[in-house]
Write an enzyme that holds these catalytic residues in place. Structure first.
Site, PDB file in Angstrom:
ATOM      1  N   CYS A  83      64.513  72.825  84.093  1.00  0.00           N
ATOM      2  CA  CYS A  83      63.393  73.653  84.434  1.00  0.00           C
ATOM      3  C   CYS A  83      62.300  73.179  85.786  1.00  0.00           C
ATOM      4  CB  CYS A  83      62.369  73.534  83.239  1.00  0.00           C
ATOM      5  SG  CYS A  83      63.323  74.261  81.871  1.00  0.00           S
ATOM      6  N   HIS A  92      57.076  71.952  86.398  1.00  0.00           N
ATOM      7  CA  HIS A  92      58.107  72.416  85.421  1.00  0.00           C
ATOM      8  C   HIS A  92      57.833  73.904  85.300  1.00  0.00           C
ATOM      9  CE1 HIS A  92      59.453  73.271  81.270  1.00  0.00           C
ATOM     10  NE2 HIS A  92      60.307  72.247  81.352  1.00  0.00           N
ATOM     11  N   GLN A 102      55.034  64.874  79.977  1.00  0.00           N
ATOM     12  CA  GLN A 102      55.787  63.526  80.217  1.00  0.00           C
ATOM     13  C   GLN A 102      55.010  62.364  80.040  1.00  0.00           C
ATOM     14  OE1 GLN A 102      58.907  63.435  79.715  1.00  0.00           O
ATOM     15  NE2 GLN A 102      59.450  65.497  80.243  1.00  0.00           N
ATOM     16  N   LYS A 138      57.372  65.428  72.250  1.00  0.00           N
ATOM     17  CA  LYS A 138      57.829  64.502  73.238  1.00  0.00           C
ATOM     18  C   LYS A 138      57.318  63.037  72.809  1.00  0.00           C
ATOM     19  CE  LYS A 138      58.457  67.882  76.634  1.00  0.00           C
ATOM     20  NZ  LYS A 138      59.719  67.985  76.997  1.00  0.00           N
ATOM     21  N   ASP A 170      49.330  68.768  83.171  1.00  0.00           N
ATOM     22  CA  ASP A 170      50.575  68.822  82.302  1.00  0.00           C
ATOM     23  C   ASP A 170      50.791  67.576  81.934  1.00  0.00           C
ATOM     24  OD1 ASP A 170      52.717  69.080  81.293  1.00  0.00           O
ATOM     25  OD2 ASP A 170      53.867  70.506  82.778  1.00  0.00           O
TER      26      ASP A 170
HETATM   27  N1  7TS Z   1      56.036  70.164  81.420  1.00  0.00           N
HETATM   28  C1  7TS Z   1      56.794  69.282  81.760  1.00  0.00           C
HETATM   29  C2  7TS Z   1      56.396  68.390  82.717  1.00  0.00           C
HETATM   30  C3  7TS Z   1      57.866  69.073  80.952  1.00  0.00           C
HETATM   31  O1  7TS Z   1      58.653  67.870  81.237  1.00  0.00           O
HETATM   32  C4  7TS Z   1      58.275  70.086  79.812  1.00  0.00           C
HETATM   33  C5  7TS Z   1      59.518  70.026  79.145  1.00  0.00           C
HETATM   34  C6  7TS Z   1      57.124  70.988  79.712  1.00  0.00           C
HETATM   35  C7  7TS Z   1      56.074  71.079  80.518  1.00  0.00           C
HETATM   36  C8  7TS Z   1      57.356  72.118  78.701  1.00  0.00           C
HETATM   37  O2  7TS Z   1      57.285  71.443  77.327  1.00  0.00           O
HETATM   38  P1  7TS Z   1      57.544  72.335  76.115  1.00  0.00           P
HETATM   39  O3  7TS Z   1      57.517  71.269  74.943  1.00  0.00           O
HETATM   40  O4  7TS Z   1      56.524  73.351  75.979  1.00  0.00           O
HETATM   41  O5  7TS Z   1      58.970  72.885  76.118  1.00  0.00           O
HETATM   42  N2  7TS Z   1      60.456  69.238  79.826  1.00  0.00           N
HETATM   43  C9  7TS Z   1      61.898  69.349  79.289  1.00  0.00           C
HETATM   44  C10 7TS Z   1      62.713  68.616  80.055  1.00  0.00           C
HETATM   45  O6  7TS Z   1      62.392  67.787  81.062  1.00  0.00           O
HETATM   46  N3  7TS Z   1      63.878  68.843  79.388  1.00  0.00           N
HETATM   47  O7  7TS Z   1      63.851  69.526  78.493  1.00  0.00           O
HETATM   48  C11 7TS Z   1      62.484  70.083  78.356  1.00  0.00           C
END
Ligand code: 7TS
Length: 412
Positions: free
Chosen positions: A370, A129, A209, A232, A206
């Site tokens: 992303c 990501h 997910q 999430k 990371d």
């Molecule tokens: N890493 C992964 C694997 C992710 O899926 C996401 C967010 C992030 C980092 C970033 O997370 P945040 O909470 O700091 O924004 N993924 C997604 C997505 O797949 N669609 O919207 C956000």
């Protein structure tokens, strides 16, 4: 690989815990297939936030009055709850952040700023990501370090045969995702951590997910850092955490300066608190941390092994049914996948498909997620993604297939 669920869960009753699932979109019952972007929130979490603001709200670590003690106690109890949830040795290994993105930026700036120099290498993968890519690009620009990438094979798994040639002694950190947010690939985290440690590199996982979807223990995984977001995993937005092994967090300088993170301040100089407080400048997201602890309680009542089995079964079912549709290409591994499936259809662009689906109450996500370099790797500008959680059902997937079949007819 993962423990099999032993409890029998009434998944239909669980849907009733989520008030938002009664919403309609364009006159149709909502089908929410965008939990990889953010999950919905159960009443237990919404109530915890409300309870906090009605009975405990005050700033933490500052006042000596009753409410401030209550708020501080609840905030620190939440840190302990997060530590237990991920198997950390101590609550001192948990830094509250705004989420995965901020956690990774913290490591890139505080750890990277001190320990990375020209000639060092940060090893990433092609499936990261942007939030596990851009912070390292910024660090590389500042320090002259180099980035390397483990390639992704056509089936959506990492090309581990290339690892020995990439994981060389210049690598100081191997940072990779547990589950790909576009492919659903579940990476062999413990194996990757062991290989990195064998050449003296640290590891960052990371877990955005995976945190709400499967049993996860940082000591079993053997990682040095782990980043995740509360939103999430049924928690509120704006809260997440960075896990860091105690001796590594202790070796890192602060990254943000301000209140809460100091022991003594003169006009010229300051001395800083120990980790994790050294990394939490300013008033933290107190309500968020309390909501996150409520989300952990909620998830653990259901049980992560059962959730994993439920979600991955849905994802495999969806991947299989999608292949029935003409001109459809499904991404990611067939056998084991996380709670999502990405696909493209000859009939329509992902944005058009997503807009079409929304007319029937179906929330999909279309775009690059992303993951622009990964999309380029697969020769597409974006995909349509259906992502699931334990409140979703096979009937909803059947309905998605009907809607997509209509879309094929409509666009052709
Ligand atoms: N890493 C992964 C694997 C992710 O899926 C996401 C967010 C992030 C980092 C970033 O997370 P945040 O909470 O700091 O924004 N993924 C997604 C997505 O797949 N669609 O919207 C956000």
């Amino acid at each position: 690989m993962h423990k099999i669920a032993t409890t029998v869960v009434d998944w239909r009753a669980i849907r009733e815990d989520f008030p938002i699932l009664h919403e309609q979109a364009h006159g149709h019952p909502l089908i929410y297939f965008d939990s990889a972007a953010t999950s919905q929130k159960p009443r237990a979490v919404i109530d915890a936030l409300r309870r906090y603001y009605e009975h405990e709200n005050a700033n933490v670590h500052r006042g000596l009055h009753t409410l401030s003690s209550r708020a501080t106690e609840a905030y620190e109890k939440s840190r302990q709850r997060v530590a237990e949830y991920i198997g950390a040795a101590s609550a001192d290994e948990i830094v509250f952040t705004r989420g995965t993105t901020e956690s990774i930026n913290l490591v890139a700036q505080a750890w990277g700023g001190r320990f990375i120099g020209g000639g060092d290498v940060i090893l990433l993968t092609e499936m990261e990501h942007h939030s596990n890519l851009v912070p390292w690009q910024l660090l590389a620009e500042r320090t002259g370090a180099k980035l390397r990438f483990v390639p992704v094979l056509d089936d959506g798994t990492l090309d581990l045969q290339k690892l020995p040639s990439l994981l060389t002694s210049e690598v100081k950190l191997f940072a990779f995702t547990y589950i790909s947010n576009s492919l659903g690939t579940i990476n062999p985290v413990a194996e990757l951590c062991a290989k990195a440690h064998a050449i003296g590199a640290l590891t960052l996982v990371d877990a955005a997910q995976s945190i709400g979807h499967l049993p996860l223990d940082v000591r079993d995984l053997g990682c040095d850092f782990l980043a995740f977001s509360g939103h999430k995993m049924c928690g509120p937005t704006g809260i997440g955490a960075l896990y860091g092994r105690a001796e590594i967090l202790d070796s890192m300088p602060p990254w943000h300066g301000g209140g809460e993170m100091i022991v003594i301040v003169t006009l010229e100089k300051s001395a800083f608190k120990k980790a994790p407080h050294r990394f939490e400048a300013g008033t933290p997201n107190i309500a968020g941390a309390i909501g996150l602890a409520a989300a952990i309680d909620y998830i653990e009542r259901i049980g992560r092994p059962a959730i994993f089995e439920h979600d991955s079964t849905l994802a495999r079912y969806a991947a299989e049914r999608l292949t029935e549709l003409p001109g459809t290409r499904v991404f990611g591994p067939n056998e084991e996948r996380g709670a999502l499936v990405g696909f493209v259809m000859d009939a329509a662009h992902p944005h058009d498909l997503t807009t079409f689906a929304d007319q029937y109450g179906l929330a999909l996500r279309g775009g690059h997620h992303c993951n622009q370099p990964l999309m380029r790797r697969f020769g597409v500008s974006g995909t349509t993604r259906a992502s699931f959680y334990f409140y979703n059902t096979t009937e909803e997937i059947d309905r998605m297939i009907e809607i997509l079949r209509d879309a094929v007819r409509f666009f052709s």
